[in-house]
Design an enzyme around this catalytic site. Structure first.
Site, PDB file in Angstrom:
ATOM      1  N   LYS A  39       0.842  -1.205   0.000  1.00  0.00           N
ATOM      2  CA  LYS A  39       0.000   0.000   0.000  1.00  0.00           C
ATOM      3  C   LYS A  39       0.877   1.256   0.000  1.00  0.00           C
ATOM      4  O   LYS A  39       2.084   1.162   0.295  1.00  0.00           O
ATOM      5  CB  LYS A  39      -0.919  -0.013   1.221  1.00  0.00           C
ATOM      6  CG  LYS A  39      -0.167   0.100   2.538  1.00  0.00           C
ATOM      7  CD  LYS A  39      -1.058  -0.253   3.718  1.00  0.00           C
ATOM      8  CE  LYS A  39      -0.282  -0.121   5.017  1.00  0.00           C
ATOM      9  NZ  LYS A  39      -0.967  -0.800   6.134  1.00  0.00           N
ATOM     10  N   ARG A 137     -10.471  -0.161  14.748  1.00  0.00           N
ATOM     11  CA  ARG A 137     -10.453   0.599  13.508  1.00  0.00           C
ATOM     12  C   ARG A 137     -11.483  -0.068  12.608  1.00  0.00           C
ATOM     13  O   ARG A 137     -12.665  -0.012  12.898  1.00  0.00           O
ATOM     14  CB  ARG A 137      -9.019   0.596  12.935  1.00  0.00           C
ATOM     15  CG  ARG A 137      -8.746   1.647  11.904  1.00  0.00           C
ATOM     16  CD  ARG A 137      -7.283   1.687  11.494  1.00  0.00           C
ATOM     17  NE  ARG A 137      -6.806   0.456  10.876  1.00  0.00           N
ATOM     18  CZ  ARG A 137      -5.572   0.258  10.419  1.00  0.00           C
ATOM     19  NH1 ARG A 137      -4.669   1.212  10.512  1.00  0.00           N
ATOM     20  NH2 ARG A 137      -5.218  -0.877   9.865  1.00  0.00           N
ATOM     21  N   HIS A 171      -6.163  -7.391  12.607  1.00  0.00           N
ATOM     22  CA  HIS A 171      -4.928  -6.592  12.634  1.00  0.00           C
ATOM     23  C   HIS A 171      -4.518  -6.328  14.083  1.00  0.00           C
ATOM     24  O   HIS A 171      -5.349  -5.955  14.904  1.00  0.00           O
ATOM     25  CB  HIS A 171      -5.169  -5.276  11.895  1.00  0.00           C
ATOM     26  CG  HIS A 171      -3.909  -4.523  11.543  1.00  0.00           C
ATOM     27  ND1 HIS A 171      -2.764  -5.139  11.079  1.00  0.00           N
ATOM     28  CD2 HIS A 171      -3.618  -3.194  11.567  1.00  0.00           C
ATOM     29  CE1 HIS A 171      -1.829  -4.219  10.844  1.00  0.00           C
ATOM     30  NE2 HIS A 171      -2.324  -3.039  11.139  1.00  0.00           N
ATOM     31  N   ARG A 231       1.514 -11.273   6.833  1.00  0.00           N
ATOM     32  CA  ARG A 231       1.141 -10.040   6.123  1.00  0.00           C
ATOM     33  C   ARG A 231       2.080  -8.891   6.507  1.00  0.00           C
ATOM     34  O   ARG A 231       1.629  -7.842   6.961  1.00  0.00           O
ATOM     35  CB  ARG A 231      -0.298  -9.708   6.543  1.00  0.00           C
ATOM     36  CG  ARG A 231      -1.135  -8.993   5.518  1.00  0.00           C
ATOM     37  CD  ARG A 231      -2.568  -8.897   6.009  1.00  0.00           C
ATOM     38  NE  ARG A 231      -2.683  -8.135   7.229  1.00  0.00           N
ATOM     39  CZ  ARG A 231      -3.410  -8.493   8.307  1.00  0.00           C
ATOM     40  NH1 ARG A 231      -4.123  -9.590   8.299  1.00  0.00           N
ATOM     41  NH2 ARG A 231      -3.431  -7.733   9.383  1.00  0.00           N
ATOM     42  N   TYR A 272      16.124  30.115   8.135  1.00  0.00           N
ATOM     43  CA  TYR A 272      14.951  30.777   8.726  1.00  0.00           C
ATOM     44  C   TYR A 272      15.009  30.751  10.258  1.00  0.00           C
ATOM     45  O   TYR A 272      15.303  29.707  10.853  1.00  0.00           O
ATOM     46  CB  TYR A 272      13.661  30.051   8.311  1.00  0.00           C
ATOM     47  CG  TYR A 272      13.282  30.238   6.860  1.00  0.00           C
ATOM     48  CD1 TYR A 272      12.981  31.494   6.344  1.00  0.00           C
ATOM     49  CD2 TYR A 272      13.191  29.132   6.016  1.00  0.00           C
ATOM     50  CE1 TYR A 272      12.614  31.638   5.012  1.00  0.00           C
ATOM     51  CE2 TYR A 272      12.823  29.268   4.690  1.00  0.00           C
ATOM     52  CZ  TYR A 272      12.535  30.531   4.186  1.00  0.00           C
ATOM     53  OH  TYR A 272      12.165  30.672   2.882  1.00  0.00           O
ATOM     54  N   CYS A 319      14.307  23.930   5.018  1.00  0.00           N
ATOM     55  CA  CYS A 319      13.472  24.771   4.156  1.00  0.00           C
ATOM     56  C   CYS A 319      12.643  23.875   3.229  1.00  0.00           C
ATOM     57  O   CYS A 319      12.788  22.659   3.240  1.00  0.00           O
ATOM     58  CB  CYS A 319      14.345  25.702   3.321  1.00  0.00           C
ATOM     59  SG  CYS A 319      15.541  26.634   4.301  1.00  0.00           S
ATOM     60  N   MET A 320      11.811  24.504   2.405  1.00  0.00           N
ATOM     61  CA  MET A 320      10.976  23.714   1.492  1.00  0.00           C
ATOM     62  C   MET A 320      11.830  22.875   0.540  1.00  0.00           C
ATOM     63  O   MET A 320      11.545  21.700   0.316  1.00  0.00           O
ATOM     64  CB  MET A 320      10.054  24.637   0.692  1.00  0.00           C
ATOM     65  CG  MET A 320       9.089  23.874  -0.200  1.00  0.00           C
ATOM     66  SD  MET A 320       8.007  24.934  -1.165  1.00  0.00           S
ATOM     67  CE  MET A 320       6.918  25.590   0.086  1.00  0.00           C
ATOM     68  N   ASP A 321      12.893  23.485  -0.009  1.00  0.00           N
ATOM     69  CA  ASP A 321      13.652  22.813  -1.061  1.00  0.00           C
ATOM     70  C   ASP A 321      15.110  22.558  -0.695  1.00  0.00           C
ATOM     71  O   ASP A 321      15.855  22.028  -1.512  1.00  0.00           O
ATOM     72  CB  ASP A 321      13.628  23.681  -2.335  1.00  0.00           C
ATOM     73  CG  ASP A 321      12.212  24.065  -2.705  1.00  0.00           C
ATOM     74  OD1 ASP A 321      11.385  23.151  -2.829  1.00  0.00           O
ATOM     75  OD2 ASP A 321      11.937  25.275  -2.840  1.00  0.00           O
TER      76      ASP A 321
END
Ligand SMILES: *Cc1c(COP(=O)(O)O)cnc(C)c1O
Length: 389
Positions: A39, A137, A171, A231, A272, A319-321
């Site tokens: 998955k 669940r 599970h 599993r 930052y 940072c983002m990148d």
């Protein structure tokens, strides 16, 4: 695709999948079937390539979380049985039948609508019944006072027109955690599961073909829970302490490259918020790897990445990148040098621990702009960039 390499990329070692599969197979023995959980794009590793590898190795089943994930495997050449563990809207039942995909039945309402829809389509939907033994669940609730209602509901579902109940599963909530309390909880879940199976089988007068419950923790620790099939997910990818104990290999090695090097005097605030201030002359490498690639920002100032001269500390906010590492005492680390984020040398388990999370979250977080490079027998067999171009 080629042009994006040497920025940040994930090497996916399909030989490690084969190694891990073979070791787990040895452990479970030939009488127990093997379902590989693929998955979430095989926990970020690439479900098509991992699925194909497992199919070639002779695994018995795959599991995904949705109809889209299952059909993606089918249209890409995977013919082995596939189980959808999660929610599928009833409108998809016709497609599941068409593609021969097995669906989990998680409650009476779903059994009713899947049965009606399968009958309407004129086909039979293969299903595995999910039992809630304590995960709280999905699944038919069967604990304590719910036992009779649960067994009735499951038996009813097994006899509904349009449904073929091939399997039954549950599970575990704490099979990968240590301590007597956790072990007892798992034992209780397993005991309840087997009592439910017996009651349903007595009612139906026949046996389920596939009874399964052992996730990674139980596959590693509780052979008595194997039943017809195990599993595992994480174990197959070679992460976590059970993988280490069993000599399994990490499948993904995430790498990046030093893009820029700067030398700052003492007293310089990095990135930052200025959360890291140099206390002496400091050589900093800028890496093109940030939270948009899947780096968790909570690791800012809180982990080391692995250079050819060993671990280099992360400095300042992610940072983002981009992010920054301290390579002051690493003169041979230069612009263009490779840096391992996690994988063969830098254990993902430690990084996950620093981030207060589990390795699953780190591999799933590797984003679609990070190309995957697949290796088999030491050779690149496929490069995959998930951007549309
Ligand atoms: C994800 C999942 C697994 C695999 O869990 P691991 O801890 O990765 O072994 C097994 N069964 C179900 C129902 C799952 O959702």
């Amino acid at each position: 695709m080629e042009s994006t390499l040497r920025r940040t990329w994930a090497d996916v070692n399909l030989d490690a999948i084969a190694h891990n599969y073979n070791v787990i197979r040895q452990k479970i023995g030939s009488d127990v079937k093997f379902l590989g959980v693929v998955k979430a794009d095989a926990y970020g590793h690439g479900s098509i390539q991992v699925g194909k590898t497992l199919q070639e190795l002779g695994a018995d089943y795959l599991a995904v979380s949705s109809a889209d994930e299952a059909i993606e495997l089918r249209v890409n050449g995977i013919t082995m049985p596939i189980l959808i563990l999660g929610h599928t809207p009833k409108e998809q039942v016709g497609r599941l039948i068409e593609y021969n995909i097995t669906q989990a039945i998680t409650c009476k309402a779903k059994a009713d609508e899947y049965s009606a829809e399968a009958v309407r389509c004129g086909g039979t939907l293969k299903v595995h019944i999910k039992v809630d033994t304590g995960m709280s669940r999905l699944g038919y609730l069967c604990d304590n006072t719910n036992f009779e209602t649960g067994v009735n509901g499951i038996s009813e579902a097994c006899m509904m027109p349009g449904l073929d109940a091939e399997g039954i599963f549950t599970h575990f909530a704490v099979a990968d955690e240590f301590g007597e309390e956790c072990d007892n909880y798992t034992k209780h879940q397993f005991d309840l599961f087997t009592r439910v199976i017996k009651a349903v089988e007595d009612r139906l007068g026949h046996k389920f073909k596939l009874r399964h419950c052992a996730n990674t923790g139980a596959t590693a620790r509780f052979p008595e829970t194997y039943l017809d099939m195990v599993r595992p997910g994480l174990l197959l990818y070679g992460y976590g302490e059970f993988a280490r104990e069993m000599g399994l290999k990490p499948v993904m090695t995430l790498k990046t490259t030093v893009s820029t090097i700067k030398i700052y005097p003492a007293g310089t605030a990095i990135s930052y918020g200025g959360t890291f201030v140099t206390d002496s002359t400091t050589r900093i490498g800028v890496l093109p790897y940030g939270y948009a690639d899947g780096f968790l920002r909570s690791l800012s100032n809180n982990c080391s990445l692995y250079t050819k001269e060993g671990p280099a500390k992360l400095r300042g906010k992610i940072c983002m990148d981009m992010c920054m590492i301290d390579i002051t005492d690493m003169p041979t680390v230069d612009v263009g040098s490779e840096v391992e984020i996690f994988g063969e040398k830098n254990s993902i388990d430690e990084i996950a621990e620093n981030a207060g999370t589990i390795p699953y979250e780190l591999t799933c977080a590797v984003s679609k702009r990070v190309p995957r490079v697949y290796y088999k027998k030491g050779e690149v067999v496929e490069r995959e960039l998930m951007l549309r171009m």
